[in-house]
Motif scaffolding. Structure first.
Motif, short mmCIF file in Angstrom:
data_model
loop_
_atom_site.label_atom_id
_atom_site.label_comp_id
_atom_site.label_asym_id
_atom_site.label_seq_id
_atom_site.Cartn_x
_atom_site.Cartn_y
_atom_site.Cartn_z
N ARG A 1 0.81 -1.22 0.00
CA ARG A 1 0.00 0.00 0.00
C ARG A 1 0.85 1.27 0.00
N LEU A 2 2.15 1.14 0.22
CA LEU A 2 3.04 2.30 0.17
C LEU A 2 3.32 2.76 -1.26
N GLU A 3 3.32 1.83 -2.20
CA GLU A 3 3.67 2.16 -3.58
C GLU A 3 2.81 3.29 -4.18
N PRO A 4 1.49 3.22 -4.08
CA PRO A 4 0.70 4.32 -4.65
C PRO A 4 0.96 5.66 -3.96
N LEU A 5 1.27 5.61 -2.68
CA LEU A 5 1.54 6.86 -1.97
C LEU A 5 2.80 7.54 -2.48
N LEU A 6 3.74 6.76 -2.94
CA LEU A 6 4.99 7.33 -3.45
C LEU A 6 4.90 7.71 -4.92
N SER A 7 3.88 7.24 -5.62
CA SER A 7 3.78 7.50 -7.05
C SER A 7 2.73 8.56 -7.40
N ASN A 8 1.62 8.59 -6.73
CA ASN A 8 0.52 9.49 -7.09
C ASN A 8 0.86 10.95 -6.80
N GLY A 9 0.49 11.81 -7.74
CA GLY A 9 0.63 13.25 -7.54
C GLY A 9 2.06 13.76 -7.58
N ARG A 10 2.98 12.97 -8.02
CA ARG A 10 4.38 13.40 -8.09
C ARG A 10 4.68 13.92 -9.49
N SER A 11 5.69 14.74 -9.58
CA SER A 11 6.08 15.26 -10.88
C SER A 11 6.76 14.16 -11.70
N THR A 12 6.79 14.36 -13.02
CA THR A 12 7.42 13.36 -13.89
C THR A 12 8.92 13.27 -13.63
N GLU A 13 9.54 14.37 -13.18
CA GLU A 13 10.97 14.32 -12.86
C GLU A 13 11.22 13.39 -11.67
N PHE A 14 10.33 13.46 -10.69
CA PHE A 14 10.47 12.62 -9.51
C PHE A 14 10.33 11.14 -9.89
N LEU A 15 9.34 10.86 -10.76
CA LEU A 15 9.13 9.47 -11.18
C LEU A 15 10.27 8.97 -12.06
N ALA A 16 10.95 9.85 -12.76
CA ALA A 16 12.05 9.45 -13.64
C ALA A 16 13.36 9.34 -12.87
N SER A 17 13.38 9.74 -11.63
CA SER A 17 14.60 9.72 -10.81
C SER A 17 15.07 8.28 -10.56
N PRO A 18 16.36 8.01 -10.80
CA PRO A 18 16.88 6.67 -10.52
C PRO A 18 16.75 6.28 -9.04
N ASP A 19 16.93 7.25 -8.15
CA ASP A 19 16.79 6.96 -6.72
C ASP A 19 15.36 6.55 -6.39
N HIS A 20 14.40 7.26 -6.98
CA HIS A 20 12.99 6.92 -6.74
C HIS A 20 12.68 5.52 -7.27
N MET A 21 13.20 5.21 -8.45
CA MET A 21 12.95 3.89 -9.02
C MET A 21 13.56 2.79 -8.15
N ARG A 22 14.74 3.04 -7.58
CA ARG A 22 15.35 2.05 -6.67
C ARG A 22 14.48 1.84 -5.43
N VAL A 23 13.92 2.92 -4.91
CA VAL A 23 13.03 2.80 -3.75
C VAL A 23 11.79 1.99 -4.13
N MET A 24 11.21 2.29 -5.27
CA MET A 24 10.01 1.58 -5.71
C MET A 24 10.32 0.09 -5.94
N GLN A 25 11.47 -0.19 -6.56
CA GLN A 25 11.85 -1.59 -6.77
C GLN A 25 12.13 -2.28 -5.45
N GLY A 26 12.70 -1.56 -4.49
CA GLY A 26 12.94 -2.11 -3.16
C GLY A 26 11.65 -2.46 -2.45
N ILE A 27 10.65 -1.61 -2.59
CA ILE A 27 9.34 -1.88 -1.99
C ILE A 27 8.73 -3.12 -2.64
N ASP A 28 8.81 -3.21 -3.96
CA ASP A 28 8.27 -4.36 -4.67
C ASP A 28 9.00 -5.64 -4.25
N LEU A 29 10.32 -5.57 -4.11
CA LEU A 29 11.09 -6.72 -3.68
C LEU A 29 10.72 -7.13 -2.25
N ALA A 30 10.51 -6.16 -1.38
CA ALA A 30 10.12 -6.47 0.01
C ALA A 30 8.77 -7.20 0.03
#
Length: 130
Positions: A36-65
């Motif tokens: 349930r954390l994934e949508p909170l980190l993705s919704n309403g964010r700018s496209t630059e934030f979503l394109a950030s490698p650090d953000h993608m690592r966090v999202m992949q880490g959440i998915d892996l967890a």
């Protein structure tokens, strides 16, 4: 659920199959909460934030967890399915290590109890910090 009681009426031993089933259920609940954390980190964010490698690592880490937690739950559930129901374990020491009363209560409760993830889907009340 098979239980043996000590002289004071406290639980001493419980079926290992039941204990593993409850631990597996708790891990599934944890996976749902993490998911349930994934949508909170993705919704309403700018496209630059979503394109950030650090953000993608966090999202992949959440998915892996989530995947690892669900995998552990399935593994424990699989082991529990092959254990004799008469195999008893003393859970007193383990319960003493768990300091949160709610967690202790859920681990002691039967499998038919409401999953903890459902608690977060109910409406919340007012909260006053000070």
């Amino acid at each position: 659920m098979t239980k043996l009681l000590n002289a004071n009426g406290g639980e001493v031993q419980e079926s290992l199959q039941d204990v593993l089933a409850r631990v597996s259920s708790e891990l599934v609940d944890v996976a749902q909460l993490i998911e349930r954390l994934e949508p909170l980190l993705s919704n309403g964010r700018s496209t630059e934030f979503l394109a950030s490698p650090d953000h993608m690592r966090v999202m992949q880490g959440i998915d892996l967890a989530v995947q690892k937690t669900r995998g552990l739950a399935s593994f424990i559930d699989g082991i529990g399915g092959h254990i004799d129901t008469e195999h008893l374990v003393d859970i007193t020491t383990a319960l003493n290590l768990v300091t949160l009363e709610d967690m202790k209560r859920r681990l002691r409760a039967s499998l038919d109890a409401e999953p903890s993830a459902d608690v977060y889907q109910k409406a919340s009340g007012d909260l006053e910090f000070f």
